[in-house]
Design an enzyme around this catalytic site. Structure first.
Site, mmCIF file in Angstrom:
data_model
loop_
_atom_site.group_PDB
_atom_site.id
_atom_site.type_symbol
_atom_site.label_atom_id
_atom_site.label_comp_id
_atom_site.label_asym_id
_atom_site.label_seq_id
_atom_site.Cartn_x
_atom_site.Cartn_y
_atom_site.Cartn_z
ATOM 1 N N LEU A 208 18.829 37.138 107.791
ATOM 2 C CA LEU A 208 19.957 37.920 108.902
ATOM 3 C C LEU A 208 18.672 38.675 108.854
ATOM 4 O O LEU A 208 19.809 40.299 108.661
ATOM 5 C CB LEU A 208 20.927 38.217 109.057
ATOM 6 C CG LEU A 208 22.206 37.323 109.242
ATOM 7 C CD1 LEU A 208 22.163 35.946 109.169
ATOM 8 C CD2 LEU A 208 23.820 38.194 109.267
ATOM 9 N N CYS A 212 13.831 45.124 114.484
ATOM 10 C CA CYS A 212 14.078 46.869 114.303
ATOM 11 C C CYS A 212 12.888 47.016 114.992
ATOM 12 O O CYS A 212 11.552 46.063 113.783
ATOM 13 C CB CYS A 212 13.572 46.889 112.778
ATOM 14 S SG CYS A 212 12.899 48.968 112.456
ATOM 15 N N THR A 272 21.684 58.986 108.605
ATOM 16 C CA THR A 272 21.568 58.140 108.925
ATOM 17 C C THR A 272 22.413 57.364 109.683
ATOM 18 O O THR A 272 22.589 57.555 110.498
ATOM 19 C CB THR A 272 20.389 56.583 108.028
ATOM 20 O OG1 THR A 272 20.431 55.448 108.856
ATOM 21 C CG2 THR A 272 21.400 56.072 106.786
ATOM 22 N N ASP A 284 27.482 51.453 111.989
ATOM 23 C CA ASP A 284 27.323 49.545 112.187
ATOM 24 C C ASP A 284 27.737 49.421 112.786
ATOM 25 O O ASP A 284 29.020 49.358 113.413
ATOM 26 C CB ASP A 284 26.895 49.066 111.032
ATOM 27 C CG ASP A 284 26.261 48.012 110.661
ATOM 28 O OD1 ASP A 284 26.170 47.328 111.747
ATOM 29 O OD2 ASP A 284 25.500 47.301 110.043
ATOM 30 N N ARG A 286 26.831 46.561 114.530
ATOM 31 C CA ARG A 286 26.118 45.362 115.330
ATOM 32 C C ARG A 286 27.293 43.931 115.181
ATOM 33 O O ARG A 286 28.078 44.236 114.346
ATOM 34 C CB ARG A 286 25.307 44.822 113.729
ATOM 35 C CG ARG A 286 24.411 45.387 113.803
ATOM 36 C CD ARG A 286 22.893 45.055 113.198
ATOM 37 N NE ARG A 286 23.971 46.064 111.402
ATOM 38 C CZ ARG A 286 22.659 45.474 110.246
ATOM 39 N NH1 ARG A 286 21.697 44.618 109.699
ATOM 40 N NH2 ARG A 286 23.230 46.301 109.498
HETATM 41 N N1 LIG Z 1 21.434 53.599 114.098
HETATM 42 C C1 LIG Z 1 19.692 53.445 113.030
HETATM 43 N N2 LIG Z 1 19.816 52.577 112.577
HETATM 44 C C2 LIG Z 1 18.471 51.763 112.032
HETATM 45 C C3 LIG Z 1 17.799 53.220 110.892
HETATM 46 N N3 LIG Z 1 16.526 52.667 110.432
HETATM 47 C C4 LIG Z 1 16.547 51.533 110.419
HETATM 48 N N4 LIG Z 1 17.374 51.127 111.533
HETATM 49 C C5 LIG Z 1 17.985 49.449 111.996
HETATM 50 O O1 LIG Z 1 18.483 49.285 110.788
HETATM 51 C C6 LIG Z 1 18.655 47.665 110.949
HETATM 52 C C7 LIG Z 1 18.547 47.019 109.329
HETATM 53 O O2 LIG Z 1 18.563 45.651 109.647
HETATM 54 P P1 LIG Z 1 18.784 45.147 107.893
HETATM 55 O O3 LIG Z 1 17.504 45.046 107.207
HETATM 56 O O4 LIG Z 1 18.968 43.717 108.918
HETATM 57 O O5 LIG Z 1 20.079 44.829 107.259
HETATM 58 P P2 LIG Z 1 20.618 46.137 106.413
HETATM 59 O O6 LIG Z 1 22.517 46.050 106.665
HETATM 60 O O7 LIG Z 1 19.884 47.234 105.844
HETATM 61 O O8 LIG Z 1 20.857 44.629 105.369
HETATM 62 P P3 LIG Z 1 19.996 44.036 104.196
HETATM 63 O O9 LIG Z 1 18.440 44.161 104.907
HETATM 64 O O10 LIG Z 1 20.104 42.577 104.168
HETATM 65 O O11 LIG Z 1 20.450 44.486 103.053
HETATM 66 C C8 LIG Z 1 18.308 47.167 112.212
HETATM 67 O O12 LIG Z 1 18.044 46.948 113.022
HETATM 68 C C9 LIG Z 1 16.963 48.197 112.334
HETATM 69 O O13 LIG Z 1 16.217 48.937 113.887
HETATM 70 C C10 LIG Z 1 18.519 54.290 111.275
HETATM 71 O O14 LIG Z 1 17.707 55.205 110.165
HETATM 72 N N5 LIG Z 1 18.900 54.768 112.039
HETATM 73 ZN ZN LIG Z 2 13.542 49.367 110.292
#
Ligand SMILES: Nc1nc2c(ncn2[C@@H]2O[C@H](COP(=O)(O)OP(=O)(O)OP(=O)(O)O)[C@@H](O)[C@H]2O)c(=O)[nH]1
Ligand SMILES: [Zn+2]
Length: 352
Positions: A208, A212, A272, A284, A286
């Site tokens: 999933l 980004c 973050t 989060d 989502r």
């Molecule tokens: N609000 C916010 N979103 C971020 C930041 N850095 C990355 N993201 C978002 O975080 C999400 C990362 O999602 P994923 O890698 O799917 O999810 P995860 O919860 O890290 O889990 P896994 O990668 O599956 O271990 C993306 O939608 C990015 O755009 C941040 O500093 N702030």
């Molecule tokens: Zn990212």
């Protein structure tokens, strides 16, 4: 009568109204997103009644305003408050430069549900969660909704319909298909990349991935998204089968504009999670039900889920997909992402 808009359509329309800067009517109150409000509309709204600024409890904590309702603070708007005053409360960009905005007084009495619904709508429109709310009769032409209807609709699960699919050879796997799914609530489409022909009666290697733009497209070094996306596709290519769901939930659901606001706060020293909170969002935002719904829709009941996030595993299990195995997805650290990865591990429970 089929030509009258359904609730889902009216909520979708209201979301677009807020993004354009147009107020909507919620339960006998005019509600307008501060981010897109013009000063002319502010003056007109003010003439109709006593304005209140609805902000989330998260934002209220930073502003030292009392939140009397669950997740919501209703800030009284002084007579002389102008648009820059409202914007400063909505947007934390200049909090550190201009820390004193108060004292802020908040409402305790009266029905908070129109304000709650307005905030939920602003969030779903990926605007800053700060809404000017004024009790008023509905001027002609505005979208009209009941607060309970808005809250129920936004908490509900959209139905996702397959729209189109085609063969798409990839660097990671030549035998691949891209499927497009469209929700019935007017929100963003989501994609599924199907690699090989994964048998429907066996656990599928699945990922999933949340959109980004900065990581996936630009190769940003601030997060692990781009490397994770490619590592997952490569692993599926090597295994000969898998499904990568590309969910349009940019910035953990707050949208790219708000994510850039969060990055700006991170440049000011916040992590973050703190940055999301100062903007008024949860860590989060989502909706992971979408991932489970898409896998079910594609005919799968079990998955070997590539993730480090235990919440994703729990959400899949709670929504009808059995996770037979969690497959870690660890990507290299660099000096720009190491703090982000540490925060994910410490505050969000990621297994890194
Ligand atoms: N609000 C916010 N979103 C971020 C930041 N850095 C990355 N993201 C978002 O975080 C999400 C990362 O999602 P994923 O890698 O799917 O999810 P995860 O919860 O890290 O889990 P896994 O990668 O599956 O271990 C993306 O939608 C990015 O755009 C941040 O500093 N702030
Ligand atoms: Zn990212």
């Amino acid at each position: 009568m089929s030509l009258i808009p359904t609730l889902a359509e009216t909520v979708s329309r209201a979301r677009a109204d807020l993004r354009m800067g147009l107020p909507v009517m919620i339960g006998g109150h005019l509600a307008a997103a501060v981010e897109t409000l013009s000063s002319a509309r502010l003056e007109d709204m003010r003439r109709l009644g006593r304005p209140v600024l609805a902000i989330t409890q998260r934002r209220a904590e930073t502003l030292k305003a009392r939140a009397y309702d669950d997740g919501l603070a209703r800030v009284q708007v002084p007579q002389d408050a102008d648009l820059p005053w409202l914007r400063a409360l909505a947007d934390p960009a200049n909090d550190l430069r201009t820390p004193m905005k108060g004292p802020l007084f908040t409402d305790r009495d009266g029905d908070p549900t129109p304000h709650m619904a307005a905030l939920a709508l602003a969030k779903s429109a990926q605007l800053l969660p700060a809404v000017l709310v004024v009790p008023a009769h509905a001027p002609a032409g505005l979208t009209v909704l009941a607060p309970g209807q808005v809250l129920a609709q936004l908490a509900g699960e959209a139905a996702l319909a397959p729209v189109a699919a085609a063969r798409l050879p990839l660097l990671s796997a030549e035998h691949s298909r891209l499927h497009i799914f469209r929700p019935d609530d007017g929100a963003a489409e989501h994609y599924a990349i199907e690699i090989g022909d994964p048998p429907r009666d066996q656990p599928v290697l699945a990922r999933l991935h949340s959109a980004c733009f900065t990581g996936d497209v630009l190769g940003s070094l601030k997060c692990d998204c781009g490397p994770q996306l490619h590592a997952a596709l490569d692993a599926m290519g090597q295994a000969g089968a898998g499904v990568l769901l590309y969910l349009n939930q940019e910035g953990r659901g707050i949208g790219l504009a708000n994510k850039m606001r969060a990055y700006d706060l991170q440049n000011q020293g916040f992590d973050t999670v703190e940055a999301n909170h100062r903007l008024g969002f949860e860590d989060d935002e989502r909706d992971f039900r979408i991932g489970a719904a898409l896998l079910k829709r594609m005919g799968f009941a079990q998955a070997r889920l590539m993730t480090n996030n235990p919440r994703k595993v729990a959400m899949m299990e709670n929504h009808g997909i059995e996770v037979t195995q969690r497959v870690p997805l660890i990507t290299p650290r660099n000096r720009f992402n190491t703090g982000y990865l540490d925060t994910k591990a410490e505050k969000s429970g990621h297994l890194l």
